[in-house]
Design a protein around this motif. Sequence first.
Motif, mmCIF file in Angstrom:
data_model
loop_
_atom_site.group_PDB
_atom_site.id
_atom_site.type_symbol
_atom_site.label_atom_id
_atom_site.label_comp_id
_atom_site.label_asym_id
_atom_site.label_seq_id
_atom_site.Cartn_x
_atom_site.Cartn_y
_atom_site.Cartn_z
ATOM 1 N N ARG A 74 35.632 73.955 106.507
ATOM 2 C CA ARG A 74 34.338 73.891 107.166
ATOM 3 C C ARG A 74 33.229 74.086 106.133
ATOM 4 O O ARG A 74 32.270 73.327 106.082
ATOM 5 C CB ARG A 74 34.257 74.968 108.243
ATOM 6 C CG ARG A 74 33.008 74.869 109.066
ATOM 7 C CD ARG A 74 32.805 76.118 109.865
ATOM 8 N NE ARG A 74 32.767 77.283 108.987
ATOM 9 C CZ ARG A 74 32.742 78.530 109.414
ATOM 10 N NH1 ARG A 74 32.793 78.785 110.688
ATOM 11 N NH2 ARG A 74 32.701 79.532 108.562
ATOM 12 N N ASP A 75 33.397 75.111 105.291
ATOM 13 C CA ASP A 75 32.348 75.383 104.317
ATOM 14 C C ASP A 75 32.273 74.292 103.258
ATOM 15 O O ASP A 75 31.199 73.975 102.764
ATOM 16 C CB ASP A 75 32.586 76.742 103.651
ATOM 17 C CG ASP A 75 32.436 77.871 104.644
ATOM 18 O OD1 ASP A 75 31.919 77.593 105.739
ATOM 19 O OD2 ASP A 75 32.835 79.002 104.338
ATOM 20 N N LEU A 76 33.429 73.735 102.931
ATOM 21 C CA LEU A 76 33.449 72.738 101.856
ATOM 22 C C LEU A 76 32.751 71.456 102.266
ATOM 23 O O LEU A 76 31.956 70.907 101.511
ATOM 24 C CB LEU A 76 34.902 72.433 101.470
ATOM 25 C CG LEU A 76 35.089 71.432 100.338
ATOM 26 C CD1 LEU A 76 34.578 72.019 99.053
ATOM 27 C CD2 LEU A 76 36.544 71.056 100.204
ATOM 28 N N LEU A 77 33.046 70.971 103.436
ATOM 29 C CA LEU A 77 32.500 69.669 103.809
ATOM 30 C C LEU A 77 31.393 69.780 104.854
ATOM 31 O O LEU A 77 30.302 69.264 104.654
ATOM 32 C CB LEU A 77 33.621 68.755 104.321
ATOM 33 C CG LEU A 77 33.225 67.302 104.498
ATOM 34 C CD1 LEU A 77 32.734 66.712 103.193
ATOM 35 C CD2 LEU A 77 34.387 66.481 105.004
ATOM 36 N N MET A 78 31.662 70.487 105.938
ATOM 37 C CA MET A 78 30.678 70.480 107.031
ATOM 38 C C MET A 78 29.358 71.099 106.597
ATOM 39 O O MET A 78 28.301 70.704 107.067
ATOM 40 C CB MET A 78 31.206 71.251 108.240
ATOM 41 C CG MET A 78 32.361 70.631 108.953
ATOM 42 S SD MET A 78 32.117 68.926 109.393
ATOM 43 C CE MET A 78 30.835 69.021 110.614
ATOM 44 N N MET A 79 29.400 72.099 105.749
ATOM 45 C CA MET A 79 28.176 72.782 105.366
ATOM 46 C C MET A 79 27.610 72.266 104.041
ATOM 47 O O MET A 79 26.655 72.808 103.527
ATOM 48 C CB MET A 79 28.425 74.296 105.264
ATOM 49 C CG MET A 79 28.932 74.898 106.548
ATOM 50 S SD MET A 79 27.836 74.544 107.927
ATOM 51 C CE MET A 79 28.843 75.064 109.299
#
Lengths: 365, 404, 172
Positions: free
Chosen positions: B216-221
């Motif tokens: 989530r942190d790598l791509l979505m954010m």
Amino acid sequence: MNDGNALYRFLQPHAPDFVPDWGVVLTVAIIGVSIVIAIVGLIALAGTWAERKVSAHIQCRYGPMYVGGWHGWAQALADGIKLISKEDMIPVGADRMLFMLSPSILLGSVFAALCAMPLAPAFYFGYIDLGVFMILAFSSLTTIGVVMAGWASNSKWSLYGAMREAAQVVAYEIPLGVSLLAPLLVVGTFNMVEASNAQADYFGMGWLAFKNPFVLGASVIFFIAVLAETKRAPFDLPEAESELVAGFLTEYSGIRWSLFFMEEYAAMFLMSVVTAFFFFGGFESPLSYLAMKSFGDGYVYQVVCFLTLAAKGSFGIFMMMWLRWTLPRLRIDQVMTMGYKYLTPLALFCVLGAGIWEAIKHAVS
Amino acid sequence: MSEQTTQYKPSITIADQQAAAGKGAREFMMDVRTTDLEVNMGPQHPATHGVMRILIRADGELVTGAQPHLGYLHRCAEKIGENVEWLQYLPYTDRYDYLSSMNNNLGYSLAVEKLLGIEIPRRASMIRTICVELNRIASHLVAFGTYGLDLGAFTPFLYCFREREWLLMLFEKICGARLTYSYLRIGGVFNDAPPGWLEEVEQFCDVFDEKWVEYRDLLMMNHIFIKRTADIGVITPEQALDFGLTGPMLRGSGIDWDLRRDMPYMLYDEIWKAGVYQIPLGSGAQGVLGDCWDRVYVRVQEMVESIKIVRWCLANIEPGPTIAELPKVLRVPPGEAYVGIENPRGELGHYLVSDGGKVAVRCRVRGPSFCNLPILEDIMPHTFLADSVAIIGSTDVVIGETDR
Amino acid sequence: MDFQGIYDRLRAAKAPGLLDCDLPRAGDPADKKDQGRAGDAFVLVDPAHWADFFRTCKQDERLGFEQLIDLSATDPAKDDENFWVNVQLLSLKHKHRLAVKALLPKDPGRIATLARVYRAAQWHERECAEMFGITFEGHPDPRNILLPDDWAGSPLRKDYEFPKEYHGISCE
């Protein structure tokens, strides 16, 4: 006439009497061109292999492991053989002349730019006072090759890629050139060897980026612009795989396609080297400082300098790969916005700041 | 809901750009009008996730019209359904949405069971739920990973596939297949989980919980990712209802609807009442409600919700039979039934008609990808070419299902 | 609402074209031949008032069918003179479904389009039209969707004969 050429200076005294001067010049030229071609080939081979390995390790894989034994070192070589032995295909509706010419133009311009790059403080093909200017000029020429390839392919995707490349390069030439002005202002020369020599103080760590905070800022802008110039992610819009299939490369295959890749890696290396020369010390490092102190400016120093430069260039390439395998791609309007609205004013600000900083420094001392 | 939204306007027309600018989403002002370029995106194109073809009319980088063309992967599933026996049709269900075969098996099995009027054993339901939810995670991992790929981020794709690989290994252990399982049978599941399998699922859940946060942190954010997906391809709630969107496409537009909770089948009612899982909804957190980012984020959140359901099942599973007693040659009583289940992509419906014989009279499949696709015609115009890729990716189509 | 409630409401709202409803029933144990009818209940609608019926379903507050989930047809048998046109409606607000069926004569096989009531119907009708040869009158985009444009015949009809070849490609 050939004072600037280190090879000529080296060969000329050793030449037998019956060899005329133009013979020496010719020999020098042939050796020089061979060295440049060898460098480009080596960079392309090592670059593709490194790209595979770096991407693989970022993605928790191994990458090629079999060809050649040790960590698949011969994979790039095997690929090269495959590409050369592939059928040479030109699409039916393509403009054959331009289609065949464009890889040569790309590669030719990058060769020409590489010729202006000194390999060691006393080994260069030309002691060119406008060295970096020449490199920038020739590397801009690659755009013509890309646009040509896009137009000649007779494919809409290729055309899109070409148009994107043209727009992108026009947008990023400005911050690229302007941000380079900041270190040029500090060092006061376009000559790459002189620029490097000027950074030899502080035990080889007197790099321009550390001498002036605005140059450090400019170095970031320059690196971003370099990414856009060399079509690397997140600015790989001209070949944007998921959008334009492969952009201007869509219709290319075999040896011509591999020429594009040779150009890409050579350009990456070249631009990393330029970054190194004008922001991060060029040949200078604590190691070359030690070599200088211990052995003088003889062969050892030259070799250490060459290795330093190669290391810096490789690190630049590694940075580019690292970014490529981490970031998503920007959209064309975002690329344009970034180039025109943010990087250009910032670059101008850095130049201004660098100038004021230098003026204050002079006033204080 | 007025009739206004249902008026059909073909998008392959020279659209009035001034009108588009007036809508306020984005502004494009052009001084020079030139001829629009028609580009075939697909059938062979990396961003169409298979063999879909989208005819795009573009004014430079600006898309002014889009028209999906289907049928390149049409395999006559419905006709086959009328020619093979009830049990024999099960493997064909694997093939429509090949990324969520367990769910397809379940949809078909439930529909036949409804006609048969049989109860299935509780342990079978539990194993079914575990498999279906794990398969949902696997499917969303592909959706999420390939979405990153569409936007030029290669690495998250490989990370997602690493986790999916683990899931496929779990499926391989339980049924021997990695993609087309045919494991959920009419009346239950093919056989019981092998010893130790449930513990391995638990291990996966533990690892996945941690990894999920990273992805989530790598791509979505990621800032670039948000810039590329927020405010793009906005589907309003009215549009979503009108086009019959289901699944994450509907929830991405902020409509609180999930068949698992609202029209429960199997054990989902019990699980919902135990307060195990939530229904993630699009909130417009990074832009406008119903944009690409919302849709993708709903999928990402659904993965952890599925993990919670799996955990509940693992805690409550008890020994028992795993398949109901059925005759060798299945004769389904005459009648017709429609069963819709929550597939990873939306509502997968099976409408079966039987005349009491060994084969179906009609085997209609309502594939969510097929129904989620026509919205493209409406939301793709007046975006950039690169956005159109982002929009196609956010619908998460599987061409096997649109064409069946 | 359950099915009976929906049916009563449709009656009360005087939904145009509403004919009858069909409920599942258990078979008669005494009569071996009577197996009953399994599955879902549905309402039968007159194809002449097809679109108006769905307008009522969509606009009535108590019914509130916002979504058309599925539209397809069924060819019950080769010698049957009717198609069934089946529609599945869904109300998100009231959490209920409704199965609607119309008996449509195979000749001429024309029915009004629902694409102006539910946009969702547009592609379903295109598929239905090419698979059964039903004409949806007033459809805004009546092209083939899954089959090639030049495909002859309606594959999901029971009297469909498989082609021997297609553009010189043998299909056998």
